[in-house]
Design a protein around this motif. Sequence first.
Motif, PDB file in Angstrom:
ATOM      1  N   LEU B 200      27.230  -4.469 -69.679  1.00 23.22           N
ATOM      2  CA  LEU B 200      26.500  -3.654 -68.550  1.00 23.22           C
ATOM      3  C   LEU B 200      25.204  -3.629 -68.431  1.00 23.22           C
ATOM      4  O   LEU B 200      24.305  -3.960 -67.614  1.00 23.22           O
ATOM      5  CB  LEU B 200      27.281  -2.341 -68.466  1.00 23.22           C
ATOM      6  N   LEU B 201      24.639  -3.777 -69.852  1.00 20.23           N
ATOM      7  CA  LEU B 201      23.235  -3.607 -69.965  1.00 20.23           C
ATOM      8  C   LEU B 201      22.588  -4.916 -69.790  1.00 20.23           C
ATOM      9  O   LEU B 201      21.442  -5.162 -69.199  1.00 20.23           O
ATOM     10  CB  LEU B 201      22.825  -3.085 -71.268  1.00 20.23           C
ATOM     11  N   ILE B 202      23.129  -6.157 -70.224  1.00 18.56           N
ATOM     12  CA  ILE B 202      22.730  -7.278 -70.192  1.00 18.56           C
ATOM     13  C   ILE B 202      22.572  -7.393 -68.537  1.00 18.56           C
ATOM     14  O   ILE B 202      21.667  -7.908 -67.871  1.00 18.56           O
ATOM     15  CB  ILE B 202      23.392  -8.351 -70.687  1.00 18.56           C
ATOM     16  N   GLY B 203      23.367  -7.147 -67.650  1.00 20.47           N
ATOM     17  CA  GLY B 203      23.409  -7.153 -66.091  1.00 20.47           C
ATOM     18  C   GLY B 203      22.206  -6.402 -65.687  1.00 20.47           C
ATOM     19  O   GLY B 203      21.555  -6.923 -64.621  1.00 20.47           O
ATOM     20  N   ALA B 204      21.992  -5.258 -66.046  1.00 21.35           N
ATOM     21  CA  ALA B 204      20.888  -4.175 -65.736  1.00 21.35           C
ATOM     22  C   ALA B 204      19.629  -5.049 -66.211  1.00 21.35           C
ATOM     23  O   ALA B 204      18.646  -5.034 -65.409  1.00 21.35           O
ATOM     24  CB  ALA B 204      20.994  -2.917 -65.972  1.00 21.35           C
ATOM     25  N   TYR B 205      19.600  -5.421 -67.351  1.00 21.93           N
ATOM     26  CA  TYR B 205      18.131  -6.042 -68.020  1.00 21.93           C
ATOM     27  C   TYR B 205      17.954  -7.465 -67.051  1.00 21.93           C
ATOM     28  O   TYR B 205      16.885  -7.620 -66.744  1.00 21.93           O
ATOM     29  CB  TYR B 205      18.719  -6.655 -69.269  1.00 21.93           C
ATOM     30  N   GLN B 206      19.028  -8.313 -66.641  1.00 23.83           N
ATOM     31  CA  GLN B 206      18.634  -9.337 -66.009  1.00 23.83           C
ATOM     32  C   GLN B 206      18.072  -8.848 -64.681  1.00 23.83           C
ATOM     33  O   GLN B 206      17.052  -9.544 -64.147  1.00 23.83           O
ATOM     34  CB  GLN B 206      20.044 -10.405 -65.796  1.00 23.83           C
ATOM     35  N   ALA B 207      18.722  -7.906 -63.906  1.00 22.53           N
ATOM     36  CA  ALA B 207      18.098  -7.482 -62.636  1.00 22.53           C
ATOM     37  C   ALA B 207      16.747  -6.938 -62.796  1.00 22.53           C
ATOM     38  O   ALA B 207      15.867  -7.251 -61.963  1.00 22.53           O
ATOM     39  CB  ALA B 207      18.975  -6.453 -62.164  1.00 22.53           C
ATOM     40  N   LEU B 208      16.508  -6.532 -64.075  1.00 22.78           N
ATOM     41  CA  LEU B 208      15.135  -5.897 -64.298  1.00 22.78           C
ATOM     42  C   LEU B 208      14.274  -7.018 -64.380  1.00 22.78           C
ATOM     43  O   LEU B 208      12.963  -7.045 -63.975  1.00 22.78           O
ATOM     44  CB  LEU B 208      15.039  -4.964 -65.576  1.00 22.78           C
ATOM     45  N   GLU B 209      14.651  -8.063 -65.319  1.00 18.07           N
ATOM     46  CA  GLU B 209      13.685  -9.289 -65.472  1.00 18.07           C
ATOM     47  C   GLU B 209      13.532 -10.068 -64.206  1.00 18.07           C
ATOM     48  O   GLU B 209      12.644 -10.609 -63.935  1.00 18.07           O
ATOM     49  CB  GLU B 209      14.250 -10.327 -66.231  1.00 18.07           C
TER      50      GLU B 209
END
Lengths: 247, 674
Positions: B200-209
């Motif tokens: 889930l965090l990688i999903g949010a991180y990718q959206a952030l990047e």
Amino acid sequence: MRLTLKIWRQSDAAAAGAMHTYEVDDVSEDMSFLEMLDVLNEQLNAKGEEPIAFDSDCREGICGMCGLMINGEAHGPVTTTTCQLHMRTFSDGETITIEPWRSDAFPVLKDLVVDRGSFDRIIQQGGFISVNTGSAPEAHSVQVPKEAADRAFDVATCIGCGACVAACPNGSASLFMGAKITHLGELPQGQAERDIRVVNMVAQHDHEGFGGCTNIGECAAACPKEIPLDVISQLNRDLRTALRHGH
Amino acid sequence: MTDMPDTTLTSDPSHDASGHPATDDAAGYYTPGSPLVDTKAPAGPIDERWQTRKFEARLVNPANRRKLSIIVVGTGLAGSSAAATLGEAGYVVKSFCYQDSPRRAHSIAAQGGINAAKNYKEDGDSVHRLFYDTVKGGDYRSRESNVYRLAEVSTNIIDQCVAQGVPFAREYGGLLDNRSFGGVQVSRTFYARGQTGQQLLIGAYQALERQVAAGTVTTYTRHEMLELIVVDGKARGIIARDMVTGAIETHLADVVVLASGGYGNVFYLSTNAMGCNVTAAWRAHRKGAYMANPCYTQIHPTCIPVSGSHQSKLTLMSESLRNDGRIWVPKNKADCAKDPREIPEEDRDYYLERIYPSFGNLVPRDIASRAAKYQCDDGRGVGPEVDGVRRGVYLDFADAIARLGRDAVEEKYGNLFDMYARITGEDPYVVPMRIYPAVHYVMGGLWVDYDLQSTIPGLFVTGEANFSDHGANRLGASALMQGLADGYFVLPHTIRDYLADGPFEKVAEDHPAVVEARKAVEGRIEHFLTVNGTRSVDSYHRELGNIMWEYCGMERTEDGLKKAIDLIRTLKDDFYRNVKVLGTADSLNQSLEKAGRVADFFELGELMCIDALNRRESCGGHFRAESQTEDGEALRHDDQFAYVAAWEFAGEVPILHKEDLVYTAIEMKQRSYK
């Protein structure tokens, strides 16, 4: 046990570094490698010598923050992260050499701490699926074959620690990139941007100063999450396809 | 875990009929303040409140959004999702994290799963049932309106994450798999093997990047927020330290969002990451943000025990282990150092099975945790002696292996057994595992209203850093849900009502409030570097953690808490006079970073004890020895303590504001496990 540690010390990014030798006593085999360094740092602090800077955060092998070259191996002799390496792997009286990740694309900031911002910048160039919050369709509107979902998960476990780069004689980040390309490429949601993703990520990778892949395989051998080497084949296949499509 | 039946509420004779405690244990430690009310939740039926609020919250013209700036501190689930979503909306966002990449925030370590009321199993789940289970799991100490909204938006989270490419577990038909988790009777937990938080965090991180590339978000990694800037009563920015160069930076904005996580590290040993801290939240607290229910901490019973005084953190193992493992300690203290395989059956005390015959090893987390502590305090703990006490109990799979076969046990728990073997060097297939409770999560945090706004206008708080959704105990698989609900679906709507007042007057870098904040930060750093005492920061932190664990952990007493407050004050005093921090201010200096965090942990720890002292009831994961039934069961006092304790900073004597918890959609019930 008692150990001799040869550790890279460098006061800041611009300074020239050097190896320093330390003796550390009373190391228990139940300590993690980083706890052993904590003990050394307590000793240094007590003597008035500045503690050794090293990165770590979760200390349970999932955040990817820690990473040291231990006797020339990324994360040391066991297939795990540095924080999950325990001192029972070493023997009394041993000399251990500890260095930061070796790569031009990961400049040393201080002692054993490096800058891995280049990984974030590769992700910025396409390591995502473009979907704004709130615009997603119902989750069950798309079925994903279990095999594809499992494969996507297996490679999505990459923790971005950089061991693959540190282990590679060319300093290539192909395993890191291949893991992301494969994760998103396995899923139906990732197809729309598949071509442009690989082209842009590879361009950024090269721009950051990472080296090319010559199929040596040290990366997969060093990977604490056991990302398989064939993600690089997938990366190359996707790149060829994208170029054929005119990207 | 098995679901607990409800019984009717019992009353307690130690409280008088007027509705006030007969004794106020915390009298003298605080000043009573005015009542606190959440004015943002709309009235009306609970299932219409969020729709109403979303409609009533004013909109910001898209053309104006690029003139409005937002600071988001923290990049875990609540921070990354908020920063990405606000960036997508077109605001100017600055995102801060102390790690070297946003992807490393501690949400990444969450194992279990994420709840959502999708009812894909058609097993009777619904938004209302998820709401009910979450309120009940929190032992009726959370805010009804917020929890209902959480359940309501839970379904959107799954849609969003799937679209981002989060590889949730799937069935052969290609649809999403669910499991039952945390003692509920429906299967509503979505998961990605044991690494749900990571995915889930990688999903949010990718959206952030993606937003970084789009130019809407700027990330500041290896930056630590050290002060909040408040101008004319409103949050207008932060002072942050660049942890590489040591530069003290001023960052101004129109609104500040804290998504800085929980403060479990006040206990020194916890399942939190090394860097998790309270500093961002505490600095805001000192500037006027109330801290709510700080004593509410969640203690997890199945962690790997401490192996020595060098121990830096504790590792959680899934409590599913208790489904097949049997917990015991030696009956005789003389056997504690023996090889457990040599202790005959009749000399073993399966204490949970003995005391709680109907639930046995599956009693709720807090009961299992407390019982383990009792055994060890009684001198019957096992494993290595640390500071003169053996803190561990056996979790034995010998029966399960005999009954099911080694292969079946390996199939179910193989990865956990491997992790245990790697950390302890012992083979749990052969030697019984050792477990001990550890601090895992904090339900307390900065007080927020329905809009997630703190008592400082313009300061919003999301995720574990706020207090609102989990009451006195958090239901399994709901932390990830709350972080993403706040960041993706709640905050982006509520913050626009505040931003609609913009554009705001610019704050000058030499504004007295900015200068004061910078000076405060520089003064603290200067102090730590010039004390030149004899003790390391870590040694103080460890001692503070021991005090907190002993007196403000899973069982609290009036005497113990008062003693803890004295001990903390003495230790804090010594810390400021005798700490030894080497290195310089203008370089990467990890001792200096830790010194600032530990300084704030001292103040927080004291407030936690005062809060626990005031709450003379046993609720959720908290046991006040003075509040139990004749059978030793936890006894809640809804007539006295159905309030949120929101503390206002006022030096050593804080001010207590109470927000009454009113339940209109749910009836309060007392739990029972006998």
